[in-house]
Scaffold this motif. Structure first.
Motif, PDB file in Angstrom:
ATOM      1  N   ASP A  36      46.317   2.379  15.074  1.00 22.21           N
ATOM      2  CA  ASP A  36      46.466   1.895  16.446  1.00 22.21           C
ATOM      3  C   ASP A  36      46.127   0.412  16.524  1.00 22.21           C
ATOM      4  O   ASP A  36      45.189  -0.065  15.875  1.00 22.21           O
ATOM      5  CB  ASP A  36      45.551   2.673  17.399  1.00 22.21           C
ATOM      6  CG  ASP A  36      46.122   4.042  17.751  1.00 22.21           C
ATOM      7  OD1 ASP A  36      47.174   4.411  17.186  1.00 22.21           O
ATOM      8  OD2 ASP A  36      45.509   4.739  18.578  1.00 22.21           O
ATOM      9  N   SER A  37      46.855  -0.312  17.379  1.00 24.07           N
ATOM     10  CA  SER A  37      46.716  -1.770  17.429  1.00 24.07           C
ATOM     11  C   SER A  37      45.412  -2.237  18.050  1.00 24.07           C
ATOM     12  O   SER A  37      45.070  -3.420  17.966  1.00 24.07           O
ATOM     13  CB  SER A  37      47.895  -2.386  18.195  1.00 24.07           C
ATOM     14  OG  SER A  37      47.929  -1.905  19.520  1.00 24.07           O
ATOM     15  N   ASP A  38      44.640  -1.328  18.686  1.00 20.65           N
ATOM     16  CA  ASP A  38      43.328  -1.724  19.199  1.00 20.65           C
ATOM     17  C   ASP A  38      42.232  -1.510  18.163  1.00 20.65           C
ATOM     18  O   ASP A  38      41.055  -1.769  18.424  1.00 20.65           O
ATOM     19  CB  ASP A  38      42.995  -0.971  20.494  1.00 20.65           C
ATOM     20  CG  ASP A  38      42.917   0.535  20.314  1.00 20.65           C
ATOM     21  OD1 ASP A  38      43.643   1.067  19.443  1.00 20.65           O
ATOM     22  OD2 ASP A  38      42.160   1.188  21.049  1.00 20.65           O
ATOM     23  N   HIS A  39      42.633  -1.062  16.974  1.00 22.32           N
ATOM     24  CA  HIS A  39      41.682  -0.884  15.875  1.00 22.32           C
ATOM     25  C   HIS A  39      42.029  -1.759  14.669  1.00 22.32           C
ATOM     26  O   HIS A  39      41.131  -2.218  13.972  1.00 22.32           O
ATOM     27  CB  HIS A  39      41.615   0.584  15.453  1.00 22.32           C
ATOM     28  CG  HIS A  39      40.882   1.453  16.414  1.00 22.32           C
ATOM     29  ND1 HIS A  39      39.623   1.948  16.173  1.00 22.32           N
ATOM     30  CD2 HIS A  39      41.213   1.901  17.651  1.00 22.32           C
ATOM     31  CE1 HIS A  39      39.217   2.679  17.220  1.00 22.32           C
ATOM     32  NE2 HIS A  39      40.176   2.664  18.125  1.00 22.32           N
ATOM     33  N   ILE A  40      43.314  -1.979  14.413  1.00 24.38           N
ATOM     34  CA  ILE A  40      43.710  -2.844  13.290  1.00 24.38           C
ATOM     35  C   ILE A  40      44.330  -4.138  13.804  1.00 24.38           C
ATOM     36  O   ILE A  40      44.962  -4.875  13.050  1.00 24.38           O
ATOM     37  CB  ILE A  40      44.693  -2.141  12.336  1.00 24.38           C
ATOM     38  CG1 ILE A  40      46.015  -1.825  13.050  1.00 24.38           C
ATOM     39  CG2 ILE A  40      44.079  -0.896  11.735  1.00 24.38           C
ATOM     40  CD1 ILE A  40      47.153  -1.495  12.095  1.00 24.38           C
ATOM     41  N   GLY A  41      44.116  -4.444  15.079  1.00 27.21           N
ATOM     42  CA  GLY A  41      44.819  -5.546  15.716  1.00 27.21           C
ATOM     43  C   GLY A  41      44.709  -6.877  15.005  1.00 27.21           C
ATOM     44  O   GLY A  41      45.687  -7.626  14.915  1.00 27.21           O
TER      45      GLY A  41
ATOM     46  N   SER B  76      43.799   5.115   6.429  1.00 25.68           N
ATOM     47  CA  SER B  76      43.968   6.575   6.324  1.00 25.68           C
ATOM     48  C   SER B  76      45.209   6.970   5.550  1.00 25.68           C
ATOM     49  O   SER B  76      45.266   8.041   4.954  1.00 25.68           O
ATOM     50  CB  SER B  76      44.028   7.193   7.717  1.00 25.68           C
ATOM     51  OG  SER B  76      45.239   6.819   8.372  1.00 25.68           O
ATOM     52  N   GLY B  77      46.237   6.121   5.560  1.00 30.33           N
ATOM     53  CA  GLY B  77      47.525   6.478   4.967  1.00 30.33           C
ATOM     54  C   GLY B  77      48.549   6.876   6.000  1.00 30.33           C
ATOM     55  O   GLY B  77      49.745   6.925   5.710  1.00 30.33           O
ATOM     56  N   ASN B  78      48.102   7.166   7.229  1.00 29.93           N
ATOM     57  CA  ASN B  78      49.066   7.419   8.300  1.00 29.93           C
ATOM     58  C   ASN B  78      49.775   6.116   8.649  1.00 29.93           C
ATOM     59  O   ASN B  78      49.184   5.035   8.577  1.00 29.93           O
ATOM     60  CB  ASN B  78      48.366   8.003   9.529  1.00 29.93           C
ATOM     61  CG  ASN B  78      48.170   9.496   9.421  1.00 29.93           C
ATOM     62  OD1 ASN B  78      49.071  10.214   9.010  1.00 29.93           O
ATOM     63  ND2 ASN B  78      46.981   9.982   9.769  1.00 29.93           N
ATOM     64  N   GLU B  79      51.038   6.228   9.047  1.00 26.63           N
ATOM     65  CA  GLU B  79      51.872   5.057   9.233  1.00 26.63           C
ATOM     66  C   GLU B  79      52.162   4.798  10.710  1.00 26.63           C
ATOM     67  O   GLU B  79      51.917   5.639  11.570  1.00 26.63           O
ATOM     68  CB  GLU B  79      53.204   5.236   8.487  1.00 26.63           C
ATOM     69  CG  GLU B  79      53.028   5.492   6.999  1.00 26.63           C
ATOM     70  CD  GLU B  79      54.310   5.942   6.344  1.00 26.63           C
ATOM     71  OE1 GLU B  79      55.386   5.818   6.982  1.00 26.63           O
ATOM     72  OE2 GLU B  79      54.247   6.451   5.208  1.00 26.63           O
ATOM     73  N   SER B  80      52.707   3.625  10.973  1.00 28.64           N
ATOM     74  CA  SER B  80      53.159   3.247  12.312  1.00 28.64           C
ATOM     75  C   SER B  80      54.339   2.304  12.146  1.00 28.64           C
ATOM     76  O   SER B  80      54.460   1.624  11.120  1.00 28.64           O
ATOM     77  CB  SER B  80      52.025   2.553  13.078  1.00 28.64           C
ATOM     78  OG  SER B  80      52.505   1.971  14.277  1.00 28.64           O
ATOM     79  N   THR B  81      55.203   2.267  13.143  1.00 32.98           N
ATOM     80  CA  THR B  81      56.318   1.323  13.117  1.00 32.98           C
ATOM     81  C   THR B  81      55.993   0.053  13.880  1.00 32.98           C
ATOM     82  O   THR B  81      56.857  -0.808  14.056  1.00 32.98           O
ATOM     83  CB  THR B  81      57.579   1.964  13.726  1.00 32.98           C
ATOM     84  OG1 THR B  81      57.295   2.387  15.063  1.00 32.98           O
ATOM     85  CG2 THR B  81      58.035   3.164  12.906  1.00 32.98           C
ATOM     86  N   SER B  82      54.754  -0.102  14.330  1.00 33.21           N
ATOM     87  CA  SER B  82      54.389  -1.277  15.118  1.00 33.21           C
ATOM     88  C   SER B  82      54.380  -2.535  14.254  1.00 33.21           C
ATOM     89  O   SER B  82      54.133  -2.488  13.046  1.00 33.21           O
ATOM     90  CB  SER B  82      53.010  -1.095  15.751  1.00 33.21           C
ATOM     91  OG  SER B  82      51.992  -1.191  14.769  1.00 33.21           O
ATOM     92  N   ASP B  83      54.646  -3.668  14.876  1.00 31.41           N
ATOM     93  CA  ASP B  83      54.584  -4.947  14.167  1.00 31.41           C
ATOM     94  C   ASP B  83      53.187  -5.184  13.607  1.00 31.41           C
ATOM     95  O   ASP B  83      53.031  -5.746  12.518  1.00 31.41           O
ATOM     96  CB  ASP B  83      54.962  -6.091  15.112  1.00 31.41           C
ATOM     97  CG  ASP B  83      56.437  -6.094  15.473  1.00 31.41           C
ATOM     98  OD1 ASP B  83      57.226  -5.421  14.770  1.00 31.41           O
ATOM     99  OD2 ASP B  83      56.814  -6.747  16.462  1.00 31.41           O
TER     100      ASP B  83
END
Length: 363
Positions: free
Chosen positions: A100-105, A122-129
């Motif tokens: 989430d962007s409020d944690h890895i921002g 964690s290895g979970n992915e996201s499509t966010s920039d």
């Protein structure tokens, strides 16, 4: 088309990182390095629960070692500013508990601007920039990359790091936040990111030790985390949450504050107290805050239809697991009225949802 490109780009970077998804040399050595309270050095441990608004970031300093757990929101520089103010030059381990962007921002900026030994995610992915930029920074910066799993134990100087969660990942980014129990001498800290009540129960059922003096409340003090059973298992003396003043999620929730206090914990929050610092010599600890104040329930609570988890959506009366799944599948919504596009939500149910005043768009 843009979404498909982002997914492809993300997966490509993950493939590039594939060779790094292994225990680093430090991690491999960690299992053989054990410290007890009597072996600790005199420097002590200083834990900064940084005020980053509606986000999360914690800095740990100890005897020449540093660890950063999460890096605030993407639309700010407060983590970088704080590290500069503390004259940080090197970070041994930087953790993104979940994408989430409020944690890895600001994690990409941390990696670019500091000598970061290892990055744990964690290895979970996201499509966010934000997520893609973080992977690119890891790839170009040369930091080791690792995905910790429950049951693993590492040492950073005189501090022991026990991984509580996850055992494996299934794509549930929030719920499968990387969670830790950190031990320095006789003093323990527990961090669970945005893990939910179900995941807390999994930690309890694992049989791992959870008892700790200091608990970082999960999910910014939301009632989707911090069950009574988890509080009983951790038995904290101090509970700290990170939330933005007057945030639109209503964090922290009143029932969580009450439960923590009823369990015997003194509660501090970054929205009220600013940055909270815990210092310990391994036998005793002290808590100092940027501002005086008493933690209280958040105002302006809103459940963002475009961002809320399934558990949060089900806090809206009339929304069960099936409707929550449908809402997540149909995102984004421009107006609350568009909920009628979900099968089974007609004008009557929509009216009931709107009258509760919880559902919102944005925030």
């Amino acid at each position: 088309m843009k979404k498909k490109w982002l997914v492809f780009h993300c997966l490509l970077i993950l493939l590039l990182l594939g060779a790094c998804i292994r225990p680093s040399e430090k991690a491999e050595e960690a299992g053989t390095q054990k410290h007890t309270a009597s072996e600790q050095q005199a420097g002590g441990l200083k834990v900064h629960f940084i005020d980053v608004g509606q986000g999360d970031s914690t800095l740990l300093e100890m005897e020449g070692h540093t660890m950063l757990i999460d890096a605030g929101d993407w639309n700010s520089t407060d983590v970088i500013d704080y590290l500069e103010a503390q004259d940080i030059r090197k970070i041994d381990i930087a953790v993104g508990t979940h994408p989430d962007s409020d944690h890895i921002g600001q994690l990409a900026d941390v990696i670019k601007n500091y000598d970061v030994g290892e990055v744990w995610m964690s290895g979970n992915e996201s499509t966010s920039d934000t997520f893609i930029e973080t992977l690119e920074a890891i790839d170009s910066g040369g930091s080791d990359y690792y995905e910790p799993r429950s049951g693993e134990v590492f040492d950073l100087g005189a501090m022991e790091i026990e991984v509580l969660y996850p055992e494996k990942i299934t794509g549930k980014a929030n719920e499968e936040s990387v969670s830790f129990r950190l031990t320095y001498g006789d003093i323990r800290f527990v961090f669970t990111g945005d893990s939910g009540i179900k995941e807390e129960q999994n930690m309890i059922d694992s049989g791992m030790e959870l008892d700790a003096e200091i608990l970082h409340l999960g999910h910014h003090g939301s009632n989707t985390s911090t069950s009574d059973a988890f509080l009983k298992s951790v038995s904290p003396e101090i509970a700290i949450y990170s939330a933005g003043a007057d945030n639109s999620y209503g964090h922290p929730h009143a029932e969580v504050l009450a439960a923590a206090e009823n369990a015997g914990a003194e509660v501090f929050g970054t929205d009220v107290n600013g940055t909270v610092i815990v210092e310990t010599d391994g036998k005793t600890y002290s808590v100092s805050t940027e501002r005086d104040g008493v933690a209280k329930e958040g105002k302006n609570r809103c459940i963002n239809l475009n961002a809320a988890s399934s558990a949060e959506l089900q806090e809206i009366a009339g929304i069960g697991p099936a409707y929550a799944k449908g809402i997540i599948a149909e995102r984004p919504f421009r107006t609350i009225d568009e909920l009628t596009e979900i099968k089974g939500i007609g004008p009557g149910k929509l009216r009931d949802i709107k009258e509760q005043g919880l559902a919102c768009i944005g925030g």
